[in-house]
Design an enzyme around this catalytic site. Sequence first.
Site, PDB file in Angstrom:
ATOM      1  N   HIS A 126       0.880  -1.183   0.000  1.00  0.00           N
ATOM      2  CA  HIS A 126       0.000   0.000   0.000  1.00  0.00           C
ATOM      3  C   HIS A 126       0.915   1.229   0.000  1.00  0.00           C
ATOM      4  O   HIS A 126       2.013   1.191   0.540  1.00  0.00           O
ATOM      5  CB  HIS A 126      -0.835  -0.050   1.284  1.00  0.00           C
ATOM      6  N   GLN A 206      -4.370  -5.185   7.078  1.00  0.00           N
ATOM      7  CA  GLN A 206      -5.354  -6.120   6.522  1.00  0.00           C
ATOM      8  C   GLN A 206      -5.295  -7.507   7.160  1.00  0.00           C
ATOM      9  O   GLN A 206      -5.949  -8.429   6.683  1.00  0.00           O
ATOM     10  CB  GLN A 206      -5.169  -6.258   4.998  1.00  0.00           C
ATOM     11  N   LYS A 229     -10.267  -0.598  10.695  1.00  0.00           N
ATOM     12  CA  LYS A 229     -10.372  -1.770   9.818  1.00  0.00           C
ATOM     13  C   LYS A 229     -10.691  -3.048  10.608  1.00  0.00           C
ATOM     14  O   LYS A 229     -10.855  -4.106  10.038  1.00  0.00           O
ATOM     15  CB  LYS A 229      -9.081  -1.950   9.029  1.00  0.00           C
ATOM     16  N   CYS A 367      -4.752   2.493  -3.638  1.00  0.00           N
ATOM     17  CA  CYS A 367      -3.489   2.980  -3.041  1.00  0.00           C
ATOM     18  C   CYS A 367      -2.340   1.992  -3.255  1.00  0.00           C
ATOM     19  O   CYS A 367      -1.480   1.839  -2.372  1.00  0.00           O
ATOM     20  CB  CYS A 367      -3.646   3.293  -1.551  1.00  0.00           C
TER      21      CYS A 367
HETATM   22  N1  PLP Z   1      -1.688  -0.645   4.651  1.00  0.00           N
HETATM   23  C1  PLP Z   1      -2.632  -1.401   4.081  1.00  0.00           C
HETATM   24  C2  PLP Z   1      -2.289  -2.789   3.629  1.00  0.00           C
HETATM   25  C3  PLP Z   1      -3.923  -0.899   3.923  1.00  0.00           C
HETATM   26  O1  PLP Z   1      -4.871  -1.646   3.367  1.00  0.00           O
HETATM   27  C4  PLP Z   1      -4.207   0.424   4.377  1.00  0.00           C
HETATM   28  C5  PLP Z   1      -5.547   0.995   4.160  1.00  0.00           C
HETATM   29  O2  PLP Z   1      -6.268   0.602   3.285  1.00  0.00           O
HETATM   30  C6  PLP Z   1      -3.193   1.151   4.981  1.00  0.00           C
HETATM   31  C7  PLP Z   1      -1.944   0.594   5.105  1.00  0.00           C
HETATM   32  C8  PLP Z   1      -3.443   2.532   5.506  1.00  0.00           C
HETATM   33  O3  PLP Z   1      -4.344   2.477   6.573  1.00  0.00           O
HETATM   34  P1  PLP Z   1      -4.921   3.824   7.222  1.00  0.00           P
HETATM   35  O4  PLP Z   1      -5.494   4.619   6.087  1.00  0.00           O
HETATM   36  O5  PLP Z   1      -5.944   3.345   8.186  1.00  0.00           O
HETATM   37  O6  PLP Z   1      -3.778   4.509   7.882  1.00  0.00           O
END
Ligand code: PLP
Length: 409
Positions: A126, A206, A229, A367
């Site tokens: 991500h 995740q 999440k 993302c």
């Molecule tokens: N890492 C992964 C694998 C994600 O799926 C996400 C969000 O979709 C994030 C990081 C970032 O999470 P947050 O936006 O809650 O900081």
Amino acid sequence: MSEQSIDVPALRKDFPILDQYVHDKPLIYLDNAATTQKPQVVIDRINRIYTRENSNIHRGVHYLSNQLTEKYEQARQRVQRFINARHQHEVIFTNGTTHSINAIAYAFGEKYIGPDDEIIITELEHHANIVPWQVLCQGKGARLRVIPFNDRGELIMEEFEKHINNRTRLIAVNHISNSLGTINDVKQITDIAHRNDVPVLVDGAQSIQHQKIDVQQLDCDFYVFSGHKVYGPNGSGVLYGKEKWLEELPPYQTGGEMIQKVTFEKTTYNELPFKFEAGTPNYVGAIGTAEALSYIESLGLEAIEAHENDLLQYATSKLMEIPGMKIYGTADRKISVLSFLMEGIHHYDTGMVLDKMGIAVRTGHHCTEPLMDHFGIEGTVRASLAIYNTREEIDQLQQALLKVKQMFS
Ligand code: PLP
């Protein structure tokens, strides 16, 4: 396997938001990798703080402050037990995964990264686990190295050994890919890394909501996740770090609460975990997240895994019945995320039409632009399934996709 199984119709009643119509159709919520819905117990817990318990924590001599400070520290204990951290002070509350990764990128970077050093990430990450390392490397004259994945969406594990060298300072890898659902073998990665004295940060955004996490068993040096999440409130998250790292790293934010003594000449820092919690913490988020963890623990993590795996198998076979369907991410070990495209139909169009039928999915690059580049695509439609989803909802997704196909052919 545990004997426990999930009673989905009963469980759905815990989530008031699911009981509504959008565009005159019953809501089918399949955007759980972006954020999960909140059970009533979490909503009630937050409500109770603001109606009966609110007060700034840690600094008070009065009743409300002391009571809520205790609840906040109990929330920390709850997280510690949930992820099986060795010590309570290894759990730092943050605003979420992105915040936690940035915190480590800053603190670790300050102390350990210099010119020509290397940080390893993967092609599956991500943006939250790419950009902070990229910016750090640019600032320090260090290099980012990237482990590729194969066309099923599985990391090519041999590449870790090939990429690690005496300049490698850290590996940052996601536990589970948000775009493809691949479950990475984090234990194998920490084994390889530790043989070479390299610490590992695991992005658990995740994984925390889908399977039992044991940070001691994974042997990761850092593990980070977001409350929202895992059925908890938005704006809260966790940064777990092994004691020895947290002791050594400098604070990444400074201000109140993280200090031991301040004079105009010099400031000394507070002990763990407070050294990393400058300012008024999001105690509502932390307590709400702990409540959410208790909720899913009461359902049973094995039962959750079994239910979601059943949904994944069912949904995969239902989607594959649709002519022209291509699923991205077919790893042997994956969670209930289905990223797909239908031949000749833009992902955005699919998402828009599904929305009109009451079905919430996400479209775009999720993302993970480098991951999309690997496949030579701009984005996908992503249906991500959670504890409250049902086979009937999958049937409706299939029917809706057949209609989309008809409309665009
Ligand atoms: N890492 C992964 C694998 C994600 O799926 C996400 C969000 O979709 C994030 C990081 C970032 O999470 P947050 O936006 O809650 O900081």
